[in-house]
Write an enzyme that holds these catalytic residues in place. Structure first.
Site: not given
Ligand code: TYM
Length: 329
Positions: A116, A196, A199
Site C-alpha cells: 500500500k 494477482k 479490482k
Molecule cells: P479481499 O476483499 O481483497 O478479497 C476477498 C477474498 O477473495 C480472495 N481473492 C483472491 N483469491 C485468489 N486470487 C485472487 N486474485 C484473489 N483476489 C481476491 C481474497 O484472498 C479474499 O479471501 N483482508 C481481506 C478481507 C478481510 C478478511 C477478514 C478475510 C477482512 N477481515 C477476516 C478473512 C478473515 C481482503 O482484503 O479480502
C-alpha cells in the site's frame, strides 16, 4: 444429550465493487462449500475498505453490490450468517484492545502494508498499518477456527495467529488460533497474466458485469507471450487463459493439446473461455436480477445477520474486557 457444535468459519470481503472470478475461485467457492457442516459467518468488511476509499457513497454502494453478489452465487442466509462489519462495532473495539499487545514492527513488516505504501503513497493512513489487527478481531470475536481465503491473505492469517498467541499468553486462552483454508486455485492472475487479479489493478474478469464487458475482459487477456505467430505452439502451463479453462469445463487437457499443437489459436481459446464463464455463472446472474427486484431484501439479510451475532460478540467482549481489567470488578 448435548447438541454437538459445528466448527466455526469466518471470512471477510472488502466492498470493492463487483466480485470477480479471482474472489470466486480463490475464496467464495469455499465460502459456499463451508456453509455445509460448519457454522459459517461471512462479513462485508466496510471498516477495512475505509483504508483505501474515502468516498462514503462508494463504500455503501459497493457493500450492497458485494452482498447481492454473494447471495446470487449461492450464499444462503438460512445456513450462513452474512453481515456488514460496521453493524457490529465491537470489531473496532476489539481491534483496539488487541493492538495493545502488538509490536509496531509486526504490522510494519506486513507485505500488504508495504504494498500500500507503494500503491497509495499519498494516503498512508494509520488504519492501513493496523489493518491486520482489525482482521484478527473479525475472526477472534467469534472464535472462528477456519478462515477460507485466497493465498494473498496468508500473511494476514499468520499474523492473526501471532497476535492471538500474544494476547492469550498474557491474558489467558480466550481466542482460538485460526487456520487459513485454501482452494485448489488460491491465487488467480489477472487479465494481464502477470499480477494477482484485483479490482485496484483493473485486471479483473467480473462475474456480474454486462456480457459484452466480460467478453471484452477475456478477449483482452495476455496469453503465452512467446507465442507470436498463429502457427507457433502454445505453452498452456504459462498461459493464463489455458489455466482458467481448468475450472470451467472438464476437457481442459484437450484444449491444452490444441494449443500445444497450434491446432487452435489464442483467440479461439479465449472465445471458448468467455462462453464457458458466461454459461457457468448464468444462473447466478439470473438470480442476482431476481434478488435486486426485491426491495429491501439485501438490507434485511445484513441486518438480521448482525443481530444474530450480537450475543456472541457481547459475550467475547465481556470476557476480554474483564480479563484486561476494564470496567468494574
Ligand atoms: P479481499 O476483499 O481483497 O478479497 C476477498 C477474498 O477473495 C480472495 N481473492 C483472491 N483469491 C485468489 N486470487 C485472487 N486474485 C484473489 N483476489 C481476491 C481474497 O484472498 C479474499 O479471501 N483482508 C481481506 C478481507 C478481510 C478478511 C477478514 C478475510 C477482512 N477481515 C477476516 C478473512 C478473515 C481482503 O482484503 O479480502
Amino acid at each position: 444429550m448435548s447438541i454437538p457444535t459445528l466448527p466455526r468459519v469466518f471470512s471477510g470481503v472488502q466492498p470493492s465493487g463487483l466480485p470477480h472470478i479471482g474472489n470466486y475461485l480463490g475464496a467464495f467457492r469455499n465460502y459456499l462449500a463451508m456453509q455445509e457442516g460448519h457454522d459459517a459467518i461471512y462479513c462485508i468488511v466496510d471498516y477495512h475498505a475505509l483504508t483505501s476509499t474515502h468516498d462514503a457513497e462508494r463504500i455503501r454502494q459497493n457493500g450492497y453490490e458485494m452482498a447481492v453478489g454473494l447471495l446470487a452465487l449461492g450464499l444462503d442466509p438460512e445456513r450462513a450468517v452474512l453481515f456488514r462489519q460496521s453493524d457490529r462495532p465491537e470489531h473496532a473495539e476489539l481491534a483496539y484492545l488487541l493492538s495493545t499487545v502488538v509490536p509496531v514492527s509486526w504490522v510494519e513488516r506486513t507485505p500488504s502494508f508495504k504494498e500500500k505504501k507503494r500503491t497509495q503513497p499519498d494516503d498512508i493512513n494509520h488504519a492501513l498499518l493496523t489493518y491486520p489487527v482489525l482482521q484478527t478481531a473479525d475472526i477472534g470475536i467469534y472464535h472462528a477456527r477456519y478462515v477460507p481465503v485466497g493465498r494473498d491473505q496468508a500473511a494476514h492469517l499468520e499474523l492473526a495467529r501471532e497476535i492471538i498467541r500474544a494476547w492469550n499468553s498474557r491474558y489467558g486462552d480466550v481466542f482460538v488460533e485460526p487456520e487459513a483454508v485454501f482452494t485448489d486455485s488460491p491465487l488467480i492472475k489477472g487479465t494481464d497474466g502477470a499480477t494477482k487479479m484485483s479490482k485496484s489493478v483493473g485486471n479483473t474478469i467480473d462475474i456480474f458485469a454486462p456480457e459484452d464487458v466480460i467478453r471484452k475482459q477475456i478477449m483482452s487477456m495476455v496469453t503465452d507471450t512467446q507465442r507470436i505467430l498463429r502457427t507457433d505452439p502454445g505453452r498452456p502451463e504459462v498461459c493464463n487463459v489455458c489455466q482458467l479453462h481448468r475450472f470451467f469445463g472438464d476437457d481442459f487437457e484437450t484444449i491444452w493439446e490444441g494449443e500445444r499443437t497450434a491446432r487452435t489459436g489464442c483467440v479461439d481459446t479465449k472465445r471458448l473461455l468467455a462462453d464457458r464463464i458466461l454459461a457457468f455463472f448464468a444462473e447466478a446472474r439470473e438470480r442476482r436480477l431476481e434478488i435486486e427486484s426485491r426491495p429491501g431484501y439485501v438490507e434485511e439479510v445484513l441486518r438480521a445477520g448482525a443481530e444474530r451475532l450480537a450475543p456472541l460478540a457481547a459475550e467475547t467482549m465481556r470476557e476480554v474486557r474483564h480479563r484486561m481489567g476494564l470496567g468494574s470488578r
